[in-house]
Write an enzyme that holds these catalytic residues in place. Structure first.
Site, PDB file in Angstrom:
ATOM      1  N   HIS A   1       0.822  -1.217   0.000  1.00  0.00           N
ATOM      2  CA  HIS A   1       0.000   0.000   0.000  1.00  0.00           C
ATOM      3  C   HIS A   1       0.855   1.265   0.000  1.00  0.00           C
ATOM      4  O   HIS A   1       0.459   2.289  -0.545  1.00  0.00           O
ATOM      5  CB  HIS A   1      -0.919   0.009   1.225  1.00  0.00           C
ATOM      6  CG  HIS A   1      -2.060  -0.954   1.130  1.00  0.00           C
ATOM      7  ND1 HIS A   1      -3.365  -0.592   1.357  1.00  0.00           N
ATOM      8  CD2 HIS A   1      -2.103  -2.266   0.810  1.00  0.00           C
ATOM      9  CE1 HIS A   1      -4.156  -1.639   1.198  1.00  0.00           C
ATOM     10  NE2 HIS A   1      -3.408  -2.667   0.877  1.00  0.00           N
TER      11      HIS A   1
ATOM     12  N   ASP B   1      -5.123   5.685   4.298  1.00  0.00           N
ATOM     13  CA  ASP B   1      -5.279   4.455   3.524  1.00  0.00           C
ATOM     14  C   ASP B   1      -6.638   3.822   3.802  1.00  0.00           C
ATOM     15  O   ASP B   1      -7.225   3.985   4.879  1.00  0.00           O
ATOM     16  CB  ASP B   1      -4.158   3.486   3.899  1.00  0.00           C
ATOM     17  CG  ASP B   1      -4.185   2.216   3.080  1.00  0.00           C
ATOM     18  OD1 ASP B   1      -3.512   2.168   2.044  1.00  0.00           O
ATOM     19  OD2 ASP B   1      -4.903   1.258   3.467  1.00  0.00           O
TER      20      ASP B   1
ATOM     21  N   TRP C   1      -4.450  -4.988  -8.773  1.00  0.00           N
ATOM     22  CA  TRP C   1      -4.852  -3.797  -9.531  1.00  0.00           C
ATOM     23  C   TRP C   1      -3.655  -3.044 -10.103  1.00  0.00           C
ATOM     24  O   TRP C   1      -3.708  -2.550 -11.225  1.00  0.00           O
ATOM     25  CB  TRP C   1      -5.710  -2.883  -8.676  1.00  0.00           C
ATOM     26  CG  TRP C   1      -6.342  -1.775  -9.456  1.00  0.00           C
ATOM     27  CD1 TRP C   1      -6.120  -0.440  -9.340  1.00  0.00           C
ATOM     28  CD2 TRP C   1      -7.303  -1.920 -10.509  1.00  0.00           C
ATOM     29  NE1 TRP C   1      -6.882   0.272 -10.240  1.00  0.00           N
ATOM     30  CE2 TRP C   1      -7.623  -0.620 -10.977  1.00  0.00           C
ATOM     31  CE3 TRP C   1      -7.937  -3.018 -11.106  1.00  0.00           C
ATOM     32  CZ2 TRP C   1      -8.526  -0.399 -12.003  1.00  0.00           C
ATOM     33  CZ3 TRP C   1      -8.840  -2.789 -12.137  1.00  0.00           C
ATOM     34  CH2 TRP C   1      -9.126  -1.493 -12.580  1.00  0.00           C
TER      35      TRP C   1
ATOM     36  N   SER D   1      -0.921  -4.335 -11.147  1.00  0.00           N
ATOM     37  CA  SER D   1      -0.471  -5.099 -12.316  1.00  0.00           C
ATOM     38  C   SER D   1      -1.403  -4.882 -13.505  1.00  0.00           C
ATOM     39  O   SER D   1      -0.947  -4.784 -14.651  1.00  0.00           O
ATOM     40  CB  SER D   1      -0.389  -6.588 -11.970  1.00  0.00           C
ATOM     41  OG  SER D   1       0.599  -6.821 -10.996  1.00  0.00           O
TER      42      SER D   1
ATOM     43  N   GLN E   1      -8.624  -9.797  -6.311  1.00  0.00           N
ATOM     44  CA  GLN E   1      -8.168 -10.092  -7.672  1.00  0.00           C
ATOM     45  C   GLN E   1      -9.219 -10.799  -8.521  1.00  0.00           C
ATOM     46  O   GLN E   1      -9.229 -10.651  -9.748  1.00  0.00           O
ATOM     47  CB  GLN E   1      -6.865 -10.905  -7.605  1.00  0.00           C
ATOM     48  CG  GLN E   1      -5.725 -10.102  -7.012  1.00  0.00           C
ATOM     49  CD  GLN E   1      -4.575 -10.965  -6.516  1.00  0.00           C
ATOM     50  OE1 GLN E   1      -4.520 -12.158  -6.803  1.00  0.00           O
ATOM     51  NE2 GLN E   1      -3.668 -10.368  -5.758  1.00  0.00           N
TER      52      GLN E   1
END
Length: 484
Positions: A17, A123, A373, A375, A395
């Site tokens: 993150h 975050d 995400w 990638s 994913q």
């Protein structure tokens, strides 16, 4: 005279993150010369790369001088990361730091010539810090590490859970055959692609405790761009949540924190291959296979396909550990006998991989990916189509989006559930199924490849002055600085 302002960023513990939120901070700094940002870093016992990463940033002459890092004191009662599951550990780590964040912000505010505190940016897993922002009478904005479609998906499922219309942790939920209408998706979403963070009891408790607080923030920064997820972004038009799509936020950390940096041997190997002729297989920093025979099935598929390949194959960490996977000392222990010798001319099996560098290389024409995400965005930015193989976290939803909704990827798997979330619904994927996906993703003139190339151009335009993401960054800064 323009008033100087400062933001406080509170990232989630861990590199996954941190890297994206640092890149987001750089975007804001580059857009506004009177803005400064201080990161309050929570140390994580399961990730020892943070110090080295921060040092590599701050020692670079090109890193913005208006971004600062403050390392918060460690947890007063350090917990063995093996003694708690990961969601409980994250919750404990973040909650324990509220007083330290208060103290750090008070110190910032009292410093001589301190700029006006304008906002917190927290975050998606640090929403408890919204309370601290309120104590300083400033708003908080969420940084959401995934895409807009998954954000809408999570909010919608949270609403269904509150109404007790669905229990994602119920036994056999994913085998029910039920499909859901989700505002960010044109197609009905089947239960069997619900992500592992919603299916495991402990992860679901932690995840939805964060999601339900999103409406208390003044907005959500999302790592996407409007042209890619137009339906998802527009689905927020009549909602209570203000979404800022500012991506793609891409990281260049591969060049700085991996072994051998930009001189990695596989990059030089790629230089000798024609354009779009090499398949890249990589499953992320936490991607690995527990199944004893899965690596052998991938090897058989690669050999049967005859394609040139670079394969990042990682060794699983000890069972129950929060550590990242490592590299094999002896690859032959998991690969078919003689495979490395037979494929020596067409392929390379490596450990850690400089993913962005490899995807950026002209020789790479296809990507077998876990569909994290980051990638997905990197593959689009560099114009490389994906064959999907999701493992954990969100994913499965990402894979569903790029295959069924956007039709920009081919499918090896959509619903494979990995251990990060303690849910598994499928076993070894066969060599035949993998080979089919490999051949599809490497087709030279496919519609999938054309769509990815077109979206790659839109992606780059979105970041340019006047582009959608560029304009959204400006809107975000304006809204942050004019809320008080």
């Amino acid at each position: 005279m323009v008033m100087k302002s400062q933001l406080v960023f509170v990232p989630c513990p861990g590199m996954g993150h941190l890297v994206s939120i640092v890149e987001c901070a750089k975007l804001l700094i580059n857009h506004h010369r009177h803005l400064s940002i201080t990161f309050l870093i929570i140390e994580a016992p399961f990730d020892d790369h943070v110090d080295a990463y921060i040092h590599s940033l701050t020692s670079s002459s090109s890193f913005p001088s208006r971004i600062h890092f403050t390392l918060l004191p460690p947890h007063p009662n350090p917990t063995n990361p093996q003694s708690l599951n990961l969601p409980s550990l994250l919750d404990s780590l973040v909650e324990s730091q509220k007083q330290n964040v208060r103290d750090a912000v008070s110190k910032l505010n009292s410093a001589p010539d301190s700029p006006r505190l304008a906002s917190f940016v927290v975050d998606m897993f640090c929403t408890t810090m919204i309370d601290v922002a309120a104590e300083f009478r400033v708003p908080a904005t969420i940084f959401f590490i995934s895409g807009a479609a998954f954000l809408r998906f999570a909010l919608h499922v949270d609403m269904l859970r509150e109404r007790e219309e669905v229990d994602t942790t119920a036994f056999n939920f994913t085998d029910s055959g039920v499909k859901f209408v989700i505002p960010s998706f044109e197609n009905h979403v089947p239960a069997n692609i619900f992500p592992s963070v919603m299916l495991d009891k402990e992860w679901a408790k932690f995840f939805f405790s964060q999601v339900c607080k999103f409406k208390r923030a003044k907005g959500v920064i999302v790592n996407t761009f409007e042209e890619l997820e137009s339906r998802a972004v527009h689905s927020f038009s009549n909602s209570d949540i203000n979404v800022y799509s500012v991506g793609p936020i891409l990281s260049s950390r591969d060049n700085k924190t991996g072994p051998q940096g930009s001189d990695h041997h596989v990059v030089k190997w790629l230089d000798d291959h024609p354009p779009s002729s090499v398949l890249f297989l990589c499953f992320g920093s936490r991607g690995y296979f527990d199944e004893e025979n899965q690596a052998a099935e991938i090897a058989r598929a690669l050999e049967a396909s005859g394609v040139n390949f670079v394969w990042s194959l990682r060794k699983p960490p000890p069972r129950g550990s929060a550590e990242e996977p490592g590299d094999y000392s002896n690859l032959e222990e998991v690969l078919p006998e003689g495979f490395l010798q037979r494929t020596a001319e067409i392929g390379r099996v490596i450990g850690w991989a400089p993913q962005a560098q490899i995807l950026a290389h002209k020789a790479v024409g296809g990507f077998v990916s876990h569909c994290g995400w980051n990638s997905v965005l990197e593959s689009i930015y560099y114009g490389v189509p994906i064959a999907t193989w999701p493992l954990y976290a969100e994913q499965q939803v990402n894979a569903f989006e790029v295959v069924r909704e956007l039709k920009m990827s081919v499918e090896i798997s959509l619903d494979n559930k990995g251990e990060w979330g303690q849910v598994r619904r499928s076993g070894v994927i066969s060599a035949g199924r993998i080979e089919k996906g490999i051949k599809q993703v490497m087709e030279k003139e496919s519609e999938v490849r054309k769509k990815v190339k077109e979206m790659s151009e839109m992606c780059k335009r979105a970041l340019m002055e006047g582009g959608s993401s560029y304009s959204n960054v400006a809107r975000l800064i304006h809204d942050i600085l004019n809320r008080n």
